[in-house]
Design a protein around this motif. Sequence first.
Motif, PDB file in Angstrom:
ATOM      1  N   GLY A  49       0.813  -1.214   0.000  1.00  0.00           N
ATOM      2  CA  GLY A  49       0.000   0.000   0.000  1.00  0.00           C
ATOM      3  C   GLY A  49       0.843   1.259   0.000  1.00  0.00           C
ATOM      4  O   GLY A  49       0.603   2.197  -0.773  1.00  0.00           O
ATOM      5  N   GLY A  50       1.851   1.299   0.869  1.00  0.00           N
ATOM      6  CA  GLY A  50       2.713   2.482   0.932  1.00  0.00           C
ATOM      7  C   GLY A  50       3.505   2.668  -0.344  1.00  0.00           C
ATOM      8  O   GLY A  50       3.702   3.808  -0.805  1.00  0.00           O
ATOM      9  N   LEU A  51       3.976   1.572  -0.924  1.00  0.00           N
ATOM     10  CA  LEU A  51       4.705   1.658  -2.193  1.00  0.00           C
ATOM     11  C   LEU A  51       3.807   2.249  -3.273  1.00  0.00           C
ATOM     12  O   LEU A  51       4.241   3.113  -4.061  1.00  0.00           O
ATOM     13  N   GLY A  52       2.542   1.829  -3.293  1.00  0.00           N
ATOM     14  CA  GLY A  52       1.616   2.376  -4.276  1.00  0.00           C
ATOM     15  C   GLY A  52       1.341   3.851  -4.060  1.00  0.00           C
ATOM     16  O   GLY A  52       1.221   4.625  -5.020  1.00  0.00           O
ATOM     17  N   VAL A  53       1.241   4.270  -2.795  1.00  0.00           N
ATOM     18  CA  VAL A  53       1.004   5.683  -2.486  1.00  0.00           C
ATOM     19  C   VAL A  53       2.110   6.557  -3.068  1.00  0.00           C
ATOM     20  O   VAL A  53       1.848   7.573  -3.733  1.00  0.00           O
ATOM     21  N   PHE A  54       3.360   6.157  -2.854  1.00  0.00           N
ATOM     22  CA  PHE A  54       4.455   7.031  -3.277  1.00  0.00           C
ATOM     23  C   PHE A  54       4.801   6.870  -4.750  1.00  0.00           C
ATOM     24  O   PHE A  54       5.419   7.757  -5.325  1.00  0.00           O
ATOM     25  N   ILE A  55       4.375   5.783  -5.351  1.00  0.00           N
ATOM     26  CA  ILE A  55       4.475   5.722  -6.815  1.00  0.00           C
ATOM     27  C   ILE A  55       3.535   6.762  -7.416  1.00  0.00           C
ATOM     28  O   ILE A  55       3.917   7.552  -8.301  1.00  0.00           O
ATOM     29  N   GLY A  56       2.283   6.775  -6.931  1.00  0.00           N
ATOM     30  CA  GLY A  56       1.328   7.754  -7.436  1.00  0.00           C
ATOM     31  C   GLY A  56       1.736   9.177  -7.124  1.00  0.00           C
ATOM     32  O   GLY A  56       1.590  10.086  -7.966  1.00  0.00           O
ATOM     33  N   PHE A  57       2.271   9.416  -5.933  1.00  0.00           N
ATOM     34  CA  PHE A  57       2.661  10.772  -5.537  1.00  0.00           C
ATOM     35  C   PHE A  57       3.858  11.276  -6.335  1.00  0.00           C
ATOM     36  O   PHE A  57       3.845  12.388  -6.880  1.00  0.00           O
ATOM     37  N   LEU A  58       4.904  10.452  -6.415  1.00  0.00           N
ATOM     38  CA  LEU A  58       6.134  10.910  -7.071  1.00  0.00           C
ATOM     39  C   LEU A  58       5.977  11.047  -8.580  1.00  0.00           C
ATOM     40  O   LEU A  58       6.634  11.893  -9.201  1.00  0.00           O
ATOM     41  N   LEU A  59       5.102  10.255  -9.192  1.00  0.00           N
ATOM     42  CA  LEU A  59       4.930  10.347 -10.641  1.00  0.00           C
ATOM     43  C   LEU A  59       4.315  11.671 -11.073  1.00  0.00           C
ATOM     44  O   LEU A  59       4.553  12.129 -12.204  1.00  0.00           O
ATOM     45  N   VAL A  60       3.537  12.312 -10.212  1.00  0.00           N
ATOM     46  CA  VAL A  60       2.901  13.583 -10.606  1.00  0.00           C
ATOM     47  C   VAL A  60       3.736  14.792 -10.222  1.00  0.00           C
ATOM     48  O   VAL A  60       3.414  15.914 -10.638  1.00  0.00           O
ATOM     49  N   GLN A  61       4.811  14.597  -9.449  1.00  0.00           N
ATOM     50  CA  GLN A  61       5.573  15.757  -8.999  1.00  0.00           C
ATOM     51  C   GLN A  61       6.256  16.530 -10.130  1.00  0.00           C
ATOM     52  O   GLN A  61       6.333  17.769 -10.071  1.00  0.00           O
ATOM     53  N   PRO A  62       6.771  15.876 -11.164  1.00  0.00           N
ATOM     54  CA  PRO A  62       7.340  16.670 -12.267  1.00  0.00           C
ATOM     55  C   PRO A  62       6.326  17.579 -12.947  1.00  0.00           C
ATOM     56  O   PRO A  62       6.706  18.547 -13.617  1.00  0.00           O
TER      57      PRO A  62
END
Length: 808
Positions: A49-62
């Motif tokens: 779950g946490g891995l999925g959260v930060f995949i989604g978060f970091l992918l939109v940061q650029p």
Amino acid sequence: MMMTPVLPVLALVLSSASILLLRRPATAWGLADVPGGRKQHQGIVPLTGGLGVFIGFLLVQPLQPVPVGELLPLYVGLVLLVACGVIDDARDMRSTVKLGVQLLVAALMVLWGQRVLHHLGTFPGVGEVSLGWLAVPVSIVAVAGLINAINMMDGVDGLAGGSTLGVLGWLAFVASVQSQLSLLAVIVTLAAAVTGFLLFNLRHPWRSKASVFMGDAGSMALGFAIAWFVVELSQSERALVSPVAYGWLLALPVMDTLSLMCRRIRKGRSPLAADRDHLHHIFLRAGFTPGQTTLVLMLCVIGLGGVGVLFSLVGVPDILLLVGLAVVVVAHSLFVGRAWRTSKALRRLHAATLGSRLHQPAVPMVRLRKSARVGGWRRALALAGLYLMAGSLALEVRLTLAGAVLSVAAGMAAYPAFWRDAVRLPLFWVSLALSAFIALRLLAAGGLGANDANGWVLLAITGLASLPIAWWLAQFRLHWPWLVLTLLVGGGVAFMLHVDWPSLTPHAVRDPWVWGAPAQTGFLASVGLMAAFSLLFSGLQRLGTGWRPAYQVALGLLFAVPGMVILMATGYTTAWLAALAGLATFAVATPLLGRHQGYRLGRTGVGLVVGVLVVGVLSHQLLLRGGQSLVELLVQPLQALGLLLNDQPRLAQLLHPGMVERVTLWQQALQGWQGQWLLGTGRLVPADGELVAGYRAYHSQLASVAAGLGLVGLVGFAAAVAIPFYAIVWMAWRHAWHSAWALGLLSSGVAVMVMSLLSVPTRFPGPLAFMVLLTAAAQVAVFQRAALRQRGMAGVRHVGSSKVEAPT
């Protein structure tokens, strides 16, 4: 910079999609939680779950309108912690190695990212507290500690994610208030990614258990992100919220972690070792389900954060925020330190609120027939309305009205049962007749229009509107202490929000208006003081018999002492007289209603507390009214009244103009009553030509009733008051009620009646709502007395200090 809603939605979608895609490979990678030992969930659950959260978060940061380099240390730290967490979830990394990674990431934030805790707040006699050369080491340790605190919360489905979402919500609010819009965009996208995870982890009616866990990868990274946001917001040049306020926001996870580590060290164990002694485990052992535990603790996090953020924004001094936070810490320490005792109280609370089997008290309630038994959504709706009324009574009248509507609507939904219980009460017919008389009399005189506030106020306090609320209160006896506590806490919060803290200098403190409207603040303080003394009395009479009386004494003092201070600050003579009348009622009724063994301690304790407070107040000059003493403040109106009776109006006007104006209004009301003494004039306010400057009514509720409704109205109101008062005394005399409840209602009722005689408290929404709720609380005794008498239990007799019920 305008924040676009597209990126948060995209983060939510990417987070949810990542969690779905990682489900199948999670078991092959070893990222799955297998039940056993201290892990008591059912089935194998992925830890992605946490891995999925930060995949989604970091992918939109650029895509964010924020330079990547500005937040590069944040992103690097998150990647390191996620990687560390994934390894730990798959291979059980040693706690010392994990701590080293956390300290490394904290150092990156402080040294590379330059997010450092420099300022801790401003305090009297010290000024602004700065850490100086300690800023760097303290910041590193604090960040690592917060990472561990959020990590240790991850023990129940939805708790870490839900609590983090509440914290992020308050941080987003602060960022928007401080116009830090770039940071706001980052916070909101992370909150959206966490929401995507909660769709699979949080229990709700459509999901009986979590399908994915956050794992250390998510909880540690979330703790680091929150630490970054807190430091940047609190140390910003635009900061409007004190650093102390963030202590409230993070209080629950930090307190739980520190207290747990201290207990482990005392037992000779590693402070980072895993166990089942967390706060949420206490709730689980008390019978709360995982979903209920998560809901309760999430609300605690959100509520504590709201206290810190909102109080700081309205200007509450840092020293008061710090003292309040210290009280919370001590309460938490006592709670978890005596878990074997507090679990019993939690178990009773759960049985009375969220449990499948409701706890039945010894004293019979208003019992419904099986064919018309009320439960389910109607019961929940009524209970929610009561708590909303109690909590918002002094805060926001619209919320109080909404709570009343919920309770009344629930009563109407249970119409057959309510009608059967109400129709046999003389009070019901008295209230019905009085309401009809008021409506017809005012309509005949052209009143009861949309703008006729006085007429609608009288209809609201006749008792008929409060009977459905009283009917529900009669069935929620186990909630009475919690409702009183909610009422006191809501009043304290309202006071803190209404005070003009920025203007509260040593010289401005003499201005009563700095503390809010004196009439409203004085009214709520006087009746709140009665509730606090009832709580204090209940604890003192049983002190030494367990932990609950000690808590009650502490809470009673916590609210009684500030209540006296607030009364002193308002300088409102009417409120002082009401409070003194209430305390006199308390003192006279105590030896009559508190008769069994042990009540002497209660009387002695209350007497000592009252004596200390009164002597302290009398021995100091009041800060208001040019430094007059309390005696002068109370005696001057009486002196002015004596001058008026001796036909010396000019001297009376010079001594106390307010008394002269009120006597003039009373004289006008007396003339109106003498003109139509039986039915009244139908007008609740003086005629336009009779108005005294600054007064829109007779400034006395009793005078309004006498002039507008005549002798019939006075008799009707007397009956509506006397019937519940008699029932309260009957219930306490028969020991069907705890005497503390009876004393609290009687003293509060007397205080309100004094206020109604000398002023018009209902011209303020808060006092009006309180009077309706107080009326309902008093009418509970009528319902329960009727229920006891119907069962043939009126012959309750007492032998010594014990209670023996006659056979039914």
